[in-house]
Write a protein that holds these residues in place. Structure first.
Motif, PDB file in Angstrom:
ATOM      1  N   VAL A   1       0.831  -1.208   0.000  1.00  0.00           N
ATOM      2  CA  VAL A   1       0.000   0.000   0.000  1.00  0.00           C
ATOM      3  C   VAL A   1       0.866   1.258   0.000  1.00  0.00           C
ATOM      4  O   VAL A   1       1.777   1.412   0.817  1.00  0.00           O
ATOM      5  N   ASP A   2       0.603   2.142  -0.943  1.00  0.00           N
ATOM      6  CA  ASP A   2       1.199   3.475  -0.905  1.00  0.00           C
ATOM      7  C   ASP A   2       0.054   4.485  -0.818  1.00  0.00           C
ATOM      8  O   ASP A   2      -1.121   4.139  -0.955  1.00  0.00           O
ATOM      9  N   VAL A   3       0.421   5.733  -0.571  1.00  0.00           N
ATOM     10  CA  VAL A   3      -0.588   6.762  -0.338  1.00  0.00           C
ATOM     11  C   VAL A   3      -0.323   7.942  -1.267  1.00  0.00           C
ATOM     12  O   VAL A   3       0.826   8.291  -1.531  1.00  0.00           O
ATOM     13  N   VAL A   4      -1.403   8.521  -1.794  1.00  0.00           N
ATOM     14  CA  VAL A   4      -1.304   9.663  -2.707  1.00  0.00           C
ATOM     15  C   VAL A   4      -2.363  10.693  -2.333  1.00  0.00           C
ATOM     16  O   VAL A   4      -3.357  10.377  -1.673  1.00  0.00           O
ATOM     17  N   THR A   5      -2.135  11.904  -2.755  1.00  0.00           N
ATOM     18  CA  THR A   5      -3.190  12.904  -2.661  1.00  0.00           C
ATOM     19  C   THR A   5      -4.127  12.719  -3.852  1.00  0.00           C
ATOM     20  O   THR A   5      -3.669  12.493  -4.974  1.00  0.00           O
ATOM     21  N   PRO A   6      -5.443  12.776  -3.641  1.00  0.00           N
ATOM     22  CA  PRO A   6      -6.380  12.640  -4.762  1.00  0.00           C
ATOM     23  C   PRO A   6      -6.122  13.699  -5.834  1.00  0.00           C
ATOM     24  O   PRO A   6      -5.560  14.759  -5.560  1.00  0.00           O
ATOM     25  N   TYR A   7      -6.539  13.393  -7.045  1.00  0.00           N
ATOM     26  CA  TYR A   7      -6.323  14.284  -8.180  1.00  0.00           C
ATOM     27  C   TYR A   7      -6.846  15.680  -7.864  1.00  0.00           C
ATOM     28  O   TYR A   7      -7.971  15.852  -7.389  1.00  0.00           O
ATOM     29  N   GLY A   8      -6.020  16.693  -8.123  1.00  0.00           N
ATOM     30  CA  GLY A   8      -6.380  18.074  -7.834  1.00  0.00           C
ATOM     31  C   GLY A   8      -5.257  18.759  -7.081  1.00  0.00           C
ATOM     32  O   GLY A   8      -4.204  18.176  -6.818  1.00  0.00           O
ATOM     33  N   PHE A   9      -5.465  20.012  -6.727  1.00  0.00           N
ATOM     34  CA  PHE A   9      -4.477  20.774  -5.972  1.00  0.00           C
ATOM     35  C   PHE A   9      -4.789  20.640  -4.496  1.00  0.00           C
ATOM     36  O   PHE A   9      -5.511  21.456  -3.910  1.00  0.00           O
ATOM     37  N   GLY A  10      -4.268  19.593  -3.874  1.00  0.00           N
ATOM     38  CA  GLY A  10      -4.541  19.327  -2.464  1.00  0.00           C
ATOM     39  C   GLY A  10      -3.295  19.496  -1.618  1.00  0.00           C
ATOM     40  O   GLY A  10      -2.574  20.469  -1.722  1.00  0.00           O
ATOM     41  N   GLY A  11      -3.026  18.500  -0.755  1.00  0.00           N
ATOM     42  CA  GLY A  11      -1.848  18.549   0.101  1.00  0.00           C
ATOM     43  C   GLY A  11      -2.131  19.139   1.457  1.00  0.00           C
ATOM     44  O   GLY A  11      -3.264  19.465   1.811  1.00  0.00           O
ATOM     45  N   PHE A  12      -1.082  19.267   2.256  1.00  0.00           N
ATOM     46  CA  PHE A  12      -1.223  19.775   3.619  1.00  0.00           C
ATOM     47  C   PHE A  12      -1.653  21.246   3.620  1.00  0.00           C
ATOM     48  O   PHE A  12      -1.110  22.071   2.885  1.00  0.00           O
ATOM     49  N   VAL A  13      -2.625  21.548   4.464  1.00  0.00           N
ATOM     50  CA  VAL A  13      -3.035  22.921   4.736  1.00  0.00           C
ATOM     51  C   VAL A  13      -3.297  23.029   6.233  1.00  0.00           C
ATOM     52  O   VAL A  13      -3.618  22.036   6.887  1.00  0.00           O
ATOM     53  N   GLY A  14      -3.159  24.235   6.773  1.00  0.00           N
ATOM     54  CA  GLY A  14      -3.440  24.359   8.191  1.00  0.00           C
ATOM     55  C   GLY A  14      -3.020  25.690   8.754  1.00  0.00           C
ATOM     56  O   GLY A  14      -2.578  26.600   8.039  1.00  0.00           O
TER      57      GLY A  14
END
Length: 339
Positions: free
Chosen positions: A69-82
């Motif tokens: 299992v690997d992990v990805v951000t779903p398609y789009g401009f996502g990533g860490f925010v806060g």
């Protein structure tokens, strides 16, 4: 005491509460991530890290079977925010990822909201640029920043034998009927070839709108935009050969609409590669160019090396598609991951 949680897609209320008060883009939202899940089928969640006054979130999707299992951000401009101090964010995220059994992770980062700690990470790399319009500067300044050709296109449309359309139902029908063939005809990367259920889920959202141009009663172009209170995004566009000349007009019309709604910025995205024709088209709107980057992380080095070896890939190369053992055999979307 810090706390880390995963909020699944079936907890929409919890997902939306976790994002409340955090500057974020459409790619972080439950609506966008659910739409992408309808195509990928990957288990999708919102990771939330809290520590005192700090709260950060990142949408993630898991792919692969046990031990892979690997992990990805779903398609789009996502990533860490806060918001708040972020010093413990990445170390604790990596501990969490190892505990979950992830082999590696490709975390795309939204250049408008990326925490500084992510850019400072040794796992961070840039692979493209995006072009962002400052909508809160006012329509006169927006217009002044357009290239000379863009200004001529906008003015010429005022007397052209065509008109703008915002007929949601009609535009959605036109878009759905033409998007797959349009993208394939242009050799779009596989991540852009989303299923019909995803397109429909996007187009039914209040945060998404479509603008089009019609000539002699027939639609010849349509573009899709999305927004949160913090920014708008140009998602997709299609056109017939006769409608290609109206692409700039649709972006301009969307920028004015978003500005009137109080949305401060519009992310036009970038090209398939830096400096290509698509990037040049977006650059001529006079926006700010921001670097687009991602975190390419390895959590279980032995498993990662074994999977790369089995695929005939170099585990030390993080410059192309990541993880390299999942690289498409036809070479599409060579910059990596799912973003």
């Amino acid at each position: 005491m810090s706390r880390q949680t995963l909020i699944p897609l079936d907890d929409r209320a919890g997902w939306e509460r976790a994002l409340d008060g955090l500057p974020h883009a459409f790619g972080h939202t439950w609506a966008s991530c659910r739409a992408m899940h309808l195509t990928t089928g990957w288990p999708t969640s919102l990771y939330v890290w809290e520590d005192g006054s700090s709260r950060f979130a990142c949408a993630i999707a898991e792919r692969g079977g046990p031990g892979t299992v690997d992990v990805v951000t779903p398609y789009g401009f996502g990533g860490f925010v806060g918001t708040g101090p972020e010093g413990g964010l990445l170390p604790q995220w990596q501990e969490f990822a190892r505990a979950r059994g992830y082999v590696c992770g490709y975390l795309g980062l939204n250049p408008l909201f990326v925490p500084p700690v992510c850019r400072a990470s040794g796992d961070y790399g840039e692979h493209n640029d995006v072009h962002v319009l400052a909508l809160d500067s006012g329509p006169d300044r927006l217009f002044a920043r357009l290239s000379g050709n863009r200004r001529r296109q906008v003015r010429a449309f005022e007397t052209a034998p065509a008109r703008l359309s915002a007929d949601r139902e009609r535009l959605a029908e036109y878009f759905l009927a033409g998007i797959d063939d349009f993208l394939r005809s242009r050799g779009a990367g596989y991540a852009s070839l989303l299923g019909g259920r995803t397109w429909r889920a996007l187009l039914e959202r209040d945060e998404v709108f479509v603008l089009g141009v019609e000539e002699d009663g027939s639609l010849v172009a349509a573009s899709v935009f999305a927004h949160t209170p913090y920014c708008g995004e140009y998602l997709f566009g299609i056109s017939s050969p006769a409608g290609r000349a109206y692409s700039a007009v649709l972006v301009w019309a969307a920028a004015l609409r978003l500005a009137e709604s109080g949305v401060p910025r519009l992310n036009l995205g970038g090209g398939v590669r830096r400096g290509d024709g698509i990037a040049a088209f977006k650059e001529r709107f006079g926006g700010e160019r921001l670097p687009l980057g991602a975190l390419r992380q390895v959590y279980r080095p032995a498993a990662y090396a074994r999977l790369c070896a089995a695929a005939g890939r170099d585990p030390g190369d993080r410059t192309g598609f990541f993880p390299p053992y999942r690289a498409p055999r036809d070479g599409r979307q060579a910059t990596g991951g799912a973003s």
